[in-house]
Design a protein around this motif. Structure first.
Motif, PDB file in Angstrom:
ATOM      1  N   TYR A  40       0.805  -1.389   0.033  1.00  0.00           N
ATOM      2  CA  TYR A  40      -0.036   0.015   0.038  1.00  0.00           C
ATOM      3  C   TYR A  40       0.896   1.250   0.110  1.00  0.00           C
ATOM      4  N   SER A  41       0.351   2.318  -0.429  1.00  0.00           N
ATOM      5  CA  SER A  41       1.054   3.499  -0.767  1.00  0.00           C
ATOM      6  C   SER A  41       0.028   4.824  -0.343  1.00  0.00           C
ATOM      7  N   ALA A  42       0.748   5.765   0.288  1.00  0.00           N
ATOM      8  CA  ALA A  42       0.246   7.055   0.500  1.00  0.00           C
ATOM      9  C   ALA A  42       1.021   7.712  -0.379  1.00  0.00           C
ATOM     10  N   SER A  43       0.734   7.737  -1.808  1.00  0.00           N
ATOM     11  CA  SER A  43       1.547   8.258  -2.762  1.00  0.00           C
ATOM     12  C   SER A  43       1.834   9.735  -2.971  1.00  0.00           C
ATOM     13  N   LEU A  44       1.183  10.688  -2.277  1.00  0.00           N
ATOM     14  CA  LEU A  44       1.388  12.026  -2.558  1.00  0.00           C
ATOM     15  C   LEU A  44       2.758  12.612  -2.133  1.00  0.00           C
ATOM     16  N   LEU A  45       3.355  12.047  -1.012  1.00  0.00           N
ATOM     17  CA  LEU A  45       4.478  12.616  -0.557  1.00  0.00           C
ATOM     18  C   LEU A  45       5.450  11.578  -0.741  1.00  0.00           C
ATOM     19  N   HIS A  46       5.365  10.763  -1.533  1.00  0.00           N
ATOM     20  CA  HIS A  46       6.212   9.539  -1.757  1.00  0.00           C
ATOM     21  C   HIS A  46       7.183   9.069  -0.613  1.00  0.00           C
ATOM     22  N   ALA A  47       6.375   9.144   0.638  1.00  0.00           N
ATOM     23  CA  ALA A  47       7.078   8.615   1.788  1.00  0.00           C
ATOM     24  C   ALA A  47       6.466   7.497   2.066  1.00  0.00           C
ATOM     25  N   THR A  48       7.576   6.396   2.767  1.00  0.00           N
ATOM     26  CA  THR A  48       7.215   5.161   2.956  1.00  0.00           C
ATOM     27  C   THR A  48       6.275   5.009   4.033  1.00  0.00           C
ATOM     28  N   ILE A  49       5.340   4.374   4.019  1.00  0.00           N
ATOM     29  CA  ILE A  49       4.232   4.175   5.196  1.00  0.00           C
ATOM     30  C   ILE A  49       4.519   2.554   5.869  1.00  0.00           C
ATOM     31  N   ALA A  50       4.775   2.689   7.071  1.00  0.00           N
ATOM     32  CA  ALA A  50       4.908   1.252   7.751  1.00  0.00           C
ATOM     33  C   ALA A  50       3.594   0.959   8.407  1.00  0.00           C
ATOM     34  N   CYS A  51       3.161  -0.396   8.479  1.00  0.00           N
ATOM     35  CA  CYS A  51       2.303  -0.821   9.015  1.00  0.00           C
ATOM     36  C   CYS A  51       2.548  -0.769  10.652  1.00  0.00           C
ATOM     37  N   THR A  92     -13.236  -1.143   7.194  1.00  0.00           N
ATOM     38  CA  THR A  92     -12.756   0.241   6.967  1.00  0.00           C
ATOM     39  C   THR A  92     -11.711   0.777   7.730  1.00  0.00           C
ATOM     40  N   THR A  93     -10.879  -0.022   8.202  1.00  0.00           N
ATOM     41  CA  THR A  93      -9.608   0.657   8.555  1.00  0.00           C
ATOM     42  C   THR A  93      -8.393  -0.615   8.352  1.00  0.00           C
ATOM     43  N   PRO A  94      -8.229  -0.696   6.894  1.00  0.00           N
ATOM     44  CA  PRO A  94      -7.283  -1.908   6.512  1.00  0.00           C
ATOM     45  C   PRO A  94      -5.989  -1.771   6.944  1.00  0.00           C
ATOM     46  N   LEU A  95      -5.374  -0.720   7.483  1.00  0.00           N
ATOM     47  CA  LEU A  95      -4.151  -0.317   8.049  1.00  0.00           C
ATOM     48  C   LEU A  95      -4.052  -1.189   9.276  1.00  0.00           C
ATOM     49  N   LEU A  96      -5.207  -1.324  10.073  1.00  0.00           N
ATOM     50  CA  LEU A  96      -5.013  -2.023  11.339  1.00  0.00           C
ATOM     51  C   LEU A  96      -5.697  -3.238  11.513  1.00  0.00           C
TER      52      LEU A  96
END
Length: 195
Positions: A40-51, A92-96
């Motif tokens: 998964y990616s929050a692509s706007l800032l090109h930052a790596t998001i960790a679960c 509704t909270t797939p990161l969690l």
């Protein structure tokens, strides 16, 4: 895009077969099948998001994603103890977290496809077509397809002009919500002219 992966974080290039891509809750979700955990990616800032929460291995796999009424759904096939198992889950909270599994038809068969149509999640499997609402309640809208055996049923499927089109063993079918009809290509397509 800067991609993250459910533990461990992705480093280097993506090495997997992409099976589906979906946008949900400002993230891009990338399914890569049962051989690797999804990305998964929050692509706007090109930052790596960790679960932040370690998920069970079953929760971390996906063959397909679909969004139904503000909820992300995923289908996955697993091979625990060398036996296939398939289900759909929602969140509704797939990161969690994800819901408890919703078994679909013969769980020893893979899920071929997911489609959202008429407010329901349509699940295509080799043994039939199954439907769920946004709360995970199952509806038997196509009983004539139960017990059907076609390893490619629903690969591919598409919604067009408020009708559901899907592949089955004898060709292409069209479902308008009440009747399944055969679709013959010559009705819809002009054959190429030959010289």
């Amino acid at each position: 895009l800067a991609w993250s992966r459910l533990a461990p974080p992705l480093t280097g290039s993506l090495v997997a077969t992409i099976t589906d891509v979906e946008v949900y809750s400002d993230y891009v979700w990338l399914a890569v099948g049962s051989s690797a955990r999804y990305y998964y990616s929050a692509s706007l800032l090109h930052a790596t998001i960790a679960c932040t929460q370690a998920m069970s291995p079953i929760d971390a796999y996906a063959d397909q994603f679909e969004v139904l009424e503000g909820t992300l759904w995923k289908a996955a096939s697993y091979v625990p103890n060398s036996r296939m198992y398939s289900d759909v889950r929602s969140s509704t909270t797939p990161l969690l977290n994800w819901s408890n599994p919703n078994p679909v038809g013969d769980t020893d068969q893979p899920i071929n496809n997911l489609k959202v149509w008429n407010g329901l999640l349509w699940t295509f499997k080799p043994d039939g077509i199954y439907t769920f609402d946004s709360k995970g309640i199952s509806y038997d809208l196509m009983p004539e397809m139960k017990g059907y055996r076609d390893p490619n049923l629903g690969k591919p499927a598409v919604v067009h002009q408020n009708e559901l089109y899907f592949r089955e063993r004898d060709g292409l079918k069209r479902f308008d919500g009440s009747t399944i009809r055969d679709v013959h290509p010559q009705v819809y397509f002009q054959p190429a002219k030959t010289r």
